[in-house]
Design an enzyme around this catalytic site. Structure first.
Site, short mmCIF file in Angstrom:
data_model
loop_
_atom_site.label_atom_id
_atom_site.label_comp_id
_atom_site.label_asym_id
_atom_site.label_seq_id
_atom_site.Cartn_x
_atom_site.Cartn_y
_atom_site.Cartn_z
N GLY A 13 0.83 -1.20 0.00
CA GLY A 13 0.00 0.00 0.00
C GLY A 13 0.86 1.25 0.00
N GLY A 14 2.02 1.17 -0.64
CA GLY A 14 2.97 2.29 -0.59
C GLY A 14 2.74 3.38 -1.63
N GLY A 53 -0.91 7.76 0.83
CA GLY A 53 -1.09 7.86 2.28
C GLY A 53 0.19 7.69 3.07
N ASP A 76 -2.71 -7.69 -5.13
CA ASP A 76 -3.65 -7.60 -4.02
C ASP A 76 -3.05 -8.48 -2.92
OD1 ASP A 76 -5.79 -7.95 -2.22
OD2 ASP A 76 -7.27 -7.70 -3.82
N ARG A 101 -4.20 -9.92 -0.64
CA ARG A 101 -5.04 -11.07 -0.28
C ARG A 101 -4.67 -12.33 -1.07
NH1 ARG A 101 -10.65 -7.67 -0.49
NH2 ARG A 101 -9.48 -6.60 -2.11
N TYR A 107 -6.74 1.15 18.50
CA TYR A 107 -7.93 0.49 19.06
C TYR A 107 -7.79 -1.04 19.12
CZ TYR A 107 -9.43 0.93 14.05
OH TYR A 107 -9.51 0.93 12.69
N PRO A 153 -0.44 4.08 14.78
CA PRO A 153 -0.61 5.53 14.61
C PRO A 153 -1.97 5.99 15.11
CG PRO A 153 -0.31 4.36 12.48
CD PRO A 153 -0.65 3.36 13.53
N GLY A 154 -1.99 7.15 15.71
CA GLY A 154 -3.26 7.79 16.02
C GLY A 154 -3.71 8.53 14.77
N ARG A 189 -13.15 7.61 4.20
CA ARG A 189 -13.95 6.47 4.64
C ARG A 189 -14.40 6.58 6.09
NH1 ARG A 189 -10.17 4.37 1.07
NH2 ARG A 189 -11.08 3.03 -0.53
C1 HXC Z 1 -20.72 -1.08 4.32
C2 HXC Z 1 -19.21 -1.75 2.71
C3 HXC Z 1 -18.66 -0.43 2.64
C4 HXC Z 1 -19.24 0.58 3.49
C5 HXC Z 1 -17.58 -1.70 1.26
N1 HXC Z 1 -18.49 -2.48 1.84
N2 HXC Z 1 -17.64 -0.45 1.74
N3 HXC Z 1 -20.22 -2.05 3.54
N4 HXC Z 1 -20.26 0.20 4.31
N5 HXC Z 1 -18.80 1.83 3.49
C6 HXC Z 1 -18.75 -3.88 1.56
C7 HXC Z 1 -19.26 -4.06 0.14
O1 HXC Z 1 -20.62 -3.81 0.06
C8 HXC Z 1 -18.93 -5.52 -0.12
O2 HXC Z 1 -19.86 -6.41 0.47
C9 HXC Z 1 -17.63 -5.71 0.64
O3 HXC Z 1 -17.54 -4.64 1.60
C10 HXC Z 1 -16.43 -5.64 -0.25
O4 HXC Z 1 -16.48 -4.42 -0.96
P1 HXC Z 1 -15.67 -4.20 -2.29
O5 HXC Z 1 -15.66 -2.77 -2.61
O6 HXC Z 1 -16.10 -5.16 -3.33
O7 HXC Z 1 -14.26 -4.75 -1.83
P2 HXC Z 1 -12.83 -4.26 -2.15
O8 HXC Z 1 -12.74 -3.62 -3.52
O9 HXC Z 1 -11.98 -5.40 -1.92
O10 HXC Z 1 -12.58 -3.07 -1.08
C11 HXC Z 1 -12.18 -3.30 0.20
C12 HXC Z 1 -12.66 -2.22 1.16
C13 HXC Z 1 -12.33 -0.81 0.62
C14 HXC Z 1 -12.01 -2.45 2.50
C15 HXC Z 1 -14.17 -2.34 1.29
O11 HXC Z 1 -12.78 0.16 1.52
C16 HXC Z 1 -10.90 -0.63 0.32
O12 HXC Z 1 -10.39 -1.10 -0.70
N6 HXC Z 1 -10.12 0.03 1.18
C17 HXC Z 1 -8.67 0.22 0.99
C18 HXC Z 1 -8.18 1.51 1.55
C19 HXC Z 1 -8.63 1.80 2.94
O13 HXC Z 1 -9.64 1.33 3.41
N7 HXC Z 1 -7.89 2.64 3.63
C20 HXC Z 1 -8.20 3.04 4.98
C21 HXC Z 1 -7.39 2.30 5.94
S1 HXC Z 1 -7.33 3.22 7.43
P3 HXC Z 1 -21.09 -7.07 -0.37
O14 HXC Z 1 -21.80 -7.90 0.64
O15 HXC Z 1 -21.89 -5.93 -0.89
O16 HXC Z 1 -20.43 -7.88 -1.45
C22 HXC Z 1 -7.02 2.20 8.70
C23 HXC Z 1 -6.56 2.86 9.97
C24 HXC Z 1 -7.64 3.43 10.79
O17 HXC Z 1 -7.14 1.04 8.62
C25 HXC Z 1 -7.17 4.26 11.96
C26 HXC Z 1 -7.59 5.69 11.91
C27 HXC Z 1 -7.26 6.51 13.11
#
Ligand code: HXC
Length: 286
Positions: A16-17, A20, A66, A68, A148, A189-190, A200
């Site tokens: 994921g480089g 962000g 990916d 995964r 968390y 990280p906070g 998101r």
């Molecule tokens: C509910 C959701 C959703 C949402 C996705 N889904 N977003 N459900 N609310 N907002 C559901 C979809 O409906 C689907 O289920 C399933 O998740 C997979 O979604 P896809 O989009 O097909 O999957 P994918 O393309 O693999 O995406 C994965 C993801 C996406 C996690 C959903 O958000 C992503 O790619 N994120 C990568 C980047 C990211 O998240 N960065 C933030 C990390 S921050 P169904 O049942 O409909 O098939 C972090 C630190 C936090 O972790 C700390 C902060 C202080």
């Protein structure tokens, strides 16, 4: 603290480089002499990031994958070893997260986050660990977790579950692979805003306002602060440091302290007056 060759002769993969915090670490690593590989799902993002990283003059490799996908991760590690000549570091930074009431999560939503965070970290760590062990080389793994992991968090339950697993993986592997000279640490990280996470996790400006107010240092972290910590952990400056999770959050996670809420109740100067009045009432009773 660091010199321009702090990470010289190290080749480091950051999952994921391309954006962000992953990109911020990549920049700092390259600036301090490391060859850097960045991987992710979107080629365009990686290519744009690599263009910026090339200014430091070290070798930069992009790889679309990916995390995964266990087999493709293995092929990526093989390619990086071949092209760099060796691989000394892995930063498991790739993550997935979104806010959702847990009762509304679909099984696939839960799975997507856990697969990226927990399985992705396993996939990369195992392939990298096997390479180091078989080639009898020392190396370093850094996992990016969250604050968390210990107490969980509402509305991001899949991420909390998966990151807690990664933190436990950190300790397990640190102990098990210490004998091979492999260090495994984590950074929690906070609040370090990134476009990916914030879009998101902060879908309404009111969420961000309250969020900022509860950080005792009243500011977000700057990416360079986290990147410098990552450099330290990945460098030869910390050879005895392993199995540790370093929290960098301006004391945000310490808000659980039972009387910490008092500063949210009224300004500090008013609080001091309340305490002083109580003290003088006590004195006058004696
Ligand atoms: C509910 C959701 C959703 C949402 C996705 N889904 N977003 N459900 N609310 N907002 C559901 C979809 O409906 C689907 O289920 C399933 O998740 C997979 O979604 P896809 O989009 O097909 O999957 P994918 O393309 O693999 O995406 C994965 C993801 C996406 C996690 C959903 O958000 C992503 O790619 N994120 C990568 C980047 C990211 O998240 N960065 C933030 C990390 S921050 P169904 O049942 O409909 O098939 C972090 C630190 C936090 O972790 C700390 C902060 C202080």
């Amino acid at each position: 603290m660091f010199t321009k060759d702090t990470l010289k002769e190290k080749s480091i993969l950051i999952t994921g480089g391309g954006s962000g915090l992953g990109f911020s670490m990549a920049e700092r690593f390259a600036e301090l002499g490391a060859n850097v590989a960045i991987c992710g799902r979107t080629e365009e993002k990686l290519v744009n990031a690599a263009e910026k990283l090339n200014r430091f003059g070290t070798k930069i490799i992009t790889h679309v994958v990916d995390v995964r996908d266990y087999d493709r991760v293995g092929k990526m590690i093989d390619r990086l070893v071949e092209e760099f000549g060796s691989l000394e570091g892995l930063v498991n930074n790739a993550a997935g997260n979104f806010v959702s009431p847990s009762e509304d999560l679909s099984p696939n939503g839960f799975k997507a986050v856990v697969d990226i965070v927990l399985h992705g970290t396993f996939n990369c760590s195992q392939h990298f660990g096997r390479y180091l062990i078989h080639s009898e080389r020392k190396g370093c793994i850094l996992n990016i977790v969250t604050t968390y992991t210990q107490f969980g968090s509402a509305f991001v339950m899949p991420s909390a579950v998966a990151k807690a697993g990664v933190e436990t993986m950190t300790k397990s592997l640190a102990y098990e692979w210490a004998t091979y000279g492999i260090r495994v640490n984590a950074i929690a990280p906070g609040p370090f805003p990134t476009k990916g996470a914030w879009s998101r996790l902060m879908p309404d400006p009111r969420i961000e306002k309250i969020y900022l107010e509860r950080i005792p240092t009243h500011r977000y972290g700057e990416h360079i602060e986290l990147a410098n910590l990552a450099v330290f952990l990945m460098s030869d400056l910390a050879p005895y440091l392993t199995g540790e999770t370093v929290i960098i959050d301006g004391a945000e996670h310490l808000q659980a302290g039972q009387f910490n809420f008092l500063t949210q109740l009224m300004p500090r100067e008013e609080l001091k007056k309340v305490f002083a009045e109580y003290k003088s009432r006590r004195k006058s009773k004696k």
